[in-house]
Design an enzyme around this catalytic site. Structure first.
Site, PDB file in Angstrom:
ATOM      1  CG  ASP A  67     -75.515 -17.255   6.834  1.00 44.99           C
ATOM      2  OD1 ASP A  67     -76.270 -17.119   7.819  1.00 44.99           O
ATOM      3  OD2 ASP A  67     -74.323 -17.578   6.944  1.00 44.99           O
ATOM      4  CG  ASN A 136     -64.705 -23.793   6.563  1.00 48.17           C
ATOM      5  OD1 ASN A 136     -65.113 -22.821   7.207  1.00 48.17           O
ATOM      6  ND2 ASN A 136     -65.383 -24.315   5.555  1.00 48.17           N
ATOM      7  CG  HIS A 138     -67.669 -20.666   7.085  1.00 54.76           C
ATOM      8  ND1 HIS A 138     -68.268 -21.881   6.791  1.00 54.76           N
ATOM      9  CD2 HIS A 138     -68.198 -20.314   8.289  1.00 54.76           C
ATOM     10  CE1 HIS A 138     -69.094 -22.218   7.759  1.00 54.76           C
ATOM     11  NE2 HIS A 138     -69.065 -21.284   8.675  1.00 54.76           N
ATOM     12  CD  GLU A 143     -68.396 -23.160   3.344  1.00 56.00           C
ATOM     13  OE1 GLU A 143     -67.523 -22.852   4.184  1.00 56.00           O
ATOM     14  OE2 GLU A 143     -69.312 -23.957   3.610  1.00 56.00           O
TER      15      GLU A 143
HETATM   16  C1  F6R Z   1     -74.152 -18.325  10.749  1.00 48.97           C
HETATM   17  C2  F6R Z   1     -72.976 -18.223   9.893  1.00 48.97           C
HETATM   18  C3  F6R Z   1     -71.757 -19.049  10.120  1.00 48.97           C
HETATM   19  C4  F6R Z   1     -71.483 -19.403  11.568  1.00 48.97           C
HETATM   20  C5  F6R Z   1     -70.287 -20.333  11.662  1.00 48.97           C
HETATM   21  C6  F6R Z   1     -70.005 -20.758  13.091  1.00 48.97           C
HETATM   22  O1  F6R Z   1     -75.148 -17.414  10.327  1.00 48.97           O
HETATM   23  O2  F6R Z   1     -72.993 -17.475   8.976  1.00 48.97           O
HETATM   24  O3  F6R Z   1     -70.638 -18.396   9.583  1.00 48.97           O
HETATM   25  O4  F6R Z   1     -71.251 -18.225  12.298  1.00 48.97           O
HETATM   26  O5  F6R Z   1     -70.507 -21.463  10.887  1.00 48.97           O
HETATM   27  O6  F6R Z   1     -71.079 -21.538  13.524  1.00 48.97           O
HETATM   28  P1  F6R Z   1     -71.216 -21.928  15.058  1.00 48.97           P
HETATM   29  O7  F6R Z   1     -71.336 -20.659  15.795  1.00 48.97           O
HETATM   30  O8  F6R Z   1     -72.473 -22.746  15.135  1.00 48.97           O
HETATM   31  O9  F6R Z   1     -69.988 -22.679  15.419  1.00 48.97           O
END
Ligand code: F6R
Length: 258
Positions: A67, A136, A138, A143
């Site tokens: 992303d 959450n 995702h 989301e």
């Molecule tokens: C990152 C992404 C997100 C993260 C998620 C967890 O490219 O797509 O899904 O993997 O938000 O983030 P962290 O690892 O910072 O807790």
């Protein structure tokens, strides 16, 4: 799904790195899907050590980021283009032209998103997708309520995700409101998936993804439908799993039945 519970985040990094290395070793030109955020950083450092020891090489590999924010300059330190360059491309020795991020660069975001899925398909698909998980539930920036059949597209970030990611920005208002993310169906096309999570803040999301119902309210629950998804978590992230003992037993006895 295979669930692997390690004592701490270092154990998560080591097991995940060995899984990546196994897949990289079997392919001439492996294609990796790479997450950003905090979760995979230890895994990338482990891989860097293996590259330094000449155990693996990424010189012929291709990478696709999961992303990218929309509306953030590519050169901003929190852009995923910057993060991927610093934590994946350079330390692991990918050729820069083989590393792809869904960057808008003045094009209509919808077109960029559609072209991204085409580029993944042209590369032969993703061999191994590395994922983190949001508090959450995702994956990528899909989301809650994201379609389980979604493709790469523009999404609005939830208030919780903007709050969680504010630590990467000077102020919470600086967190972009939109992103381009691989869709859930796009992610599911990866031949293998490794999700890493550490810490108590991820415990509820991990439990819902692994043991809860398949639901768009917990986008990571879609991984239950993937034939080769491995969830590697530390004790804290595993603390709300009802079947933790079973996962430990299964992992310990894995090699006996093979
Ligand atoms: C990152 C992404 C997100 C993260 C998620 C967890 O490219 O797509 O899904 O993997 O938000 O983030 P962290 O690892 O910072 O807790």
């Amino acid at each position: 799904m295979e669930v692997v519970i390690m004592a701490d985040s270092h154990g998560v990094d080591v097991v995940a790195a060995s899984r990546v290395a196994d897949i990289v070793a079997t392919k001439d030109s492996p294609v990796l899907g790479v997450a950003t955020g905090s979760s995979p950083q230890g895994l990338y450092r482990q891989l860097q050590g293996m590259v330094g020891a000449r155990e693996i090489a990424f010189s012929d590999a291709t990478a696709f980021a999961l992303d990218e924010y929309v509306g953030l300059p590519e050169s901003h330190p929190a852009s995923y283009a910057s993060v991927v360059a610093e934590t994946v491309t350079q330390p692991l020795g990918f050729a820069a032209e083989n590393v792809h991020v869904p960057l808008v660069r003045g094009d209509p975001p919808d077109k960029v998103a559609a072209r991204y899925d085409t580029a993944i398909a042209r590369a032969g698909g993703v061999d191994l997708q590395v994922l983190g998980i949001g508090a959450n539930g995702h994956i990528g920036f899909n989301e809650p309520t994201s379609s389980l059949a979604s493709r790469t597209r523009v999404k609005t970030l939830s208030a919780q995700t903007r709050h969680d990611n504010a630590r990467f920005f000077a102020s919470p208002e600086d967190v972009p409101t939109h992103c381009i993310t691989q869709g859930l169906a796009t992610i599911l096309e990866a031949r293998s998936i490794v999700l890493v999570a550490s810490g108590a803040a991820k415990a509820a999301a991990v439990a819902a993804a692994v043991e809860g119902p398949l639901t768009a309210m917990v986008p990571a629950s879609v991984l239950q439908t993937h034939p080769d998804a491995t969830i590697i978590v530390d004790e804290q992230a595993a603390s709300r799993l009802q079947l933790a003992e079973y996962y430990r037993y299964t992992y310990q006895h894995k090699h006996i039945v093979q």
